[in-house]
Structure formats: C-alpha cells, structure tokens
Design a protein around this motif. Sequence first.
Motif, PDB file in Angstrom:
ATOM      1  N   GLY A 188     -41.722  70.508  78.603  1.00 35.77           N
ATOM      2  CA  GLY A 188     -41.040  69.261  78.269  1.00 35.77           C
ATOM      3  C   GLY A 188     -41.959  68.065  78.071  1.00 35.77           C
ATOM      4  N   PRO A 189     -42.948  67.851  78.961  1.00 33.61           N
ATOM      5  CA  PRO A 189     -43.838  66.700  78.764  1.00 33.61           C
ATOM      6  C   PRO A 189     -44.578  66.726  77.432  1.00 33.61           C
ATOM      7  N   TYR A 190     -44.943  67.923  76.950  1.00 32.60           N
ATOM      8  CA  TYR A 190     -45.653  68.023  75.678  1.00 32.60           C
ATOM      9  C   TYR A 190     -44.711  67.773  74.505  1.00 32.60           C
ATOM     10  N   LEU A 191     -43.481  68.255  74.618  1.00 32.93           N
ATOM     11  CA  LEU A 191     -42.480  67.961  73.593  1.00 32.93           C
ATOM     12  C   LEU A 191     -42.199  66.461  73.531  1.00 32.93           C
ATOM     13  N   ALA A 192     -42.040  65.854  74.703  1.00 37.18           N
ATOM     14  CA  ALA A 192     -41.742  64.417  74.751  1.00 37.18           C
ATOM     15  C   ALA A 192     -42.895  63.596  74.175  1.00 37.18           C
ATOM     16  N   SER A 193     -44.118  63.953  74.528  1.00 40.59           N
ATOM     17  CA  SER A 193     -45.286  63.238  74.008  1.00 40.59           C
ATOM     18  C   SER A 193     -45.394  63.392  72.496  1.00 40.59           C
ATOM     19  N   ALA A 194     -45.191  64.622  72.016  1.00 43.04           N
ATOM     20  CA  ALA A 194     -45.250  64.868  70.576  1.00 43.04           C
ATOM     21  C   ALA A 194     -44.131  64.129  69.854  1.00 43.04           C
ATOM     22  N   GLY A 195     -42.958  64.055  70.475  1.00 48.18           N
ATOM     23  CA  GLY A 195     -41.849  63.316  69.881  1.00 48.18           C
ATOM     24  C   GLY A 195     -42.132  61.837  69.781  1.00 48.18           C
ATOM     25  N   PHE A 196     -42.735  61.269  70.815  1.00 45.15           N
ATOM     26  CA  PHE A 196     -43.074  59.844  70.779  1.00 45.15           C
ATOM     27  C   PHE A 196     -44.125  59.554  69.716  1.00 45.15           C
ATOM     28  N   ILE A 197     -45.138  60.420  69.625  1.00 39.85           N
ATOM     29  CA  ILE A 197     -46.170  60.252  68.598  1.00 39.85           C
ATOM     30  C   ILE A 197     -45.546  60.328  67.209  1.00 39.85           C
ATOM     31  N   SER A 198     -44.635  61.268  67.023  1.00 38.05           N
ATOM     32  CA  SER A 198     -43.984  61.423  65.721  1.00 38.05           C
ATOM     33  C   SER A 198     -43.071  60.253  65.407  1.00 38.05           C
ATOM     34  N   LEU A 199     -42.458  59.672  66.436  1.00 35.23           N
ATOM     35  CA  LEU A 199     -41.599  58.508  66.241  1.00 35.23           C
ATOM     36  C   LEU A 199     -42.378  57.350  65.628  1.00 35.23           C
ATOM     37  N   LEU A 200     -43.595  57.134  66.115  1.00 29.79           N
ATOM     38  CA  LEU A 200     -44.380  55.996  65.650  1.00 29.79           C
ATOM     39  C   LEU A 200     -45.304  56.347  64.491  1.00 29.79           C
ATOM     40  N   TRP A 201     -45.951  57.486  64.566  1.00 35.32           N
ATOM     41  CA  TRP A 201     -47.016  57.773  63.602  1.00 35.32           C
ATOM     42  C   TRP A 201     -46.812  59.080  62.850  1.00 35.32           C
TER      43      TRP A 201
END
Length: 296
Positions: free
Chosen positions: A269-282
């Motif tokens: 989950g932490p890796y999915l969440a981090s990747a999702g946040f990165i994708s949200l912005l960049w």
Amino acid sequence: MDIILYFKANSEFFFFSVFLFSLLVGSFLNVVIYRLPIMLKREWKTDCIAFLADEGQQINDTKTGEELFNLSVPRSRCPSCGHQITALENIPVISWLFLRGKCSECQSSISIRYPIIEFTTALLSTLVAYYFGMQWFSLAALFLTWALIALTMIDFDTQLLPDNITLPLLWLGLLISLLQISDIPLKDSLIGAMAGYLSLWSVYQLFKLVTGKEGMGYGDFKLLAVLGAWLGWQALPLILFLSALVGALVGISLILFMGRDRSIPIPFGPYLASAGFISLLWGEPIKQIYFSISGI
C-alpha cells in the motif's frame, strides 16, 4: 467569497494558510492512524462474538468494561503514565519541540514520528496547493493526499487498508469526475476504477494458483481502484511501474542490508500511495519524458 478573492490576489498567504491548516490535519491523521485499526479490531471482535453466540456457542464476552474508544474519545494521553495531553501540549510540531520529545509528566520519550507526519502532511499539502492553485480540484486533491498519508501509515503498521477510507475515496473520485471538477472524463474514471481493481486481483489469483500463497491483500486492489478513479485508466501503467520499482528496491535493500526475513510480508500500500501521489502531480511530465527518450 471575499476570502477566495484575497487568496487569489495573495498566493503566498494562500500557501501559508494551507500549510498551517494541514499541520492540524496531520495531527488528526496521527489519531486516525493509531486509533482506526484498533476500532476496526474491536468491531470485528464484537461481530465474531455475535456470530458465535447466534451459533449457540458459549462465549466469554471480554469486551465488558472496555472504555468508549473512537476518534474523539478518550483524550490523547501518555501511554507510559496516562497523563492526558493538554491543548498546549498538542500543538503540531511546536509542542514536540518545546517538550524536547518527552512527556511533561513522566519524561518518557514521545516518538518523533508524530511531528514528522504532521510536517510531511503540511509540506505535501502545500505542494498540492502550489501545483493546482486556487480551484475546486485543489481541495479534492488535498483530501486525496491526506487519505493516502493515513493509508500509507496504517498499512505500514498493521498491513491493513481500511474500507472506511478506501471505499469513500473511490466514490469521491468518481463523483468529482461526474461533476467535472477534475479533468478526467467519467468514462476514463469508471474504466480506471475497474481496471485498477481487476489488474491486481488477476495478479493475486495467478500468484495464488502458482504458489498456493496470497501475494497481496484485497485492500491493495481497492487502493489501485481509487487511484484509477481519480487519475483515469491512463495513469495505471505508470502507477504500477513506479510502485513495483520502489517496492522491489526497498524490499531488496531490507533483505540485503538489514537482514529482513524474506518470509515476512512487505505492505504494498505505501508504494501504491506514493506512486499515486507522484502521478497526481507529475504523471504527465513523466510520461512526456518517457516518450521523448523512447522516441514514441
């Protein structure tokens, strides 16, 4: 409306206000991260007792005498001496620094993780506000960011991704597409939710068929469905690539350099969440860089 106009005219004050408010949100997230798993386990325990009682089995109901426990009560207190945290001792980051990371009553250490979560929440929230500016989607993106922080820490602590957070977040992602608050068309959002869930569900079923083991939990499926609903199906390949890459690097590093047992599961989950946040912005800039490098 006057405050909105003022924020638009004074962007620095807007960012500063988001930072301060998000410090308070971070303090609340600390409560959610600690208490929600306990609340869920108590709820599951009650359901199990009720089910077994319906089956006619004799149950020792051990919940008798338990104090009321939710996100608002009881008041936060020191786990060592029971000292109730006062309002002045609960100011995000500042109180921890003023107390030098110790309880004012018994001098037991207070984990540095609390101010780190508060400051990280404020920092990421300000980044979101700066990136999206004064628009309704900024507010939605802030909610998503706060939820991802909570899910990251809960999964890290307990390997749980509570439906109490993921399911409302999924419907909210579809709603903002329906209301055209985001740039993601409703069709792409719906396909993203379905594809996000089914992609990891398929991997789970294949892994279980081959190895007889469960490689991940259903919470991971739901979290990727959330990200698909918010960011559209087009973002899913990047999210999966980033989360798998970071997860593999962290997992290998833990095994090689910290001697972590390979049989101990690592929460995804932490890796999915981090990747999702990165994708949200960049997400878009990253895809453009990839296309330019690959010549596509």
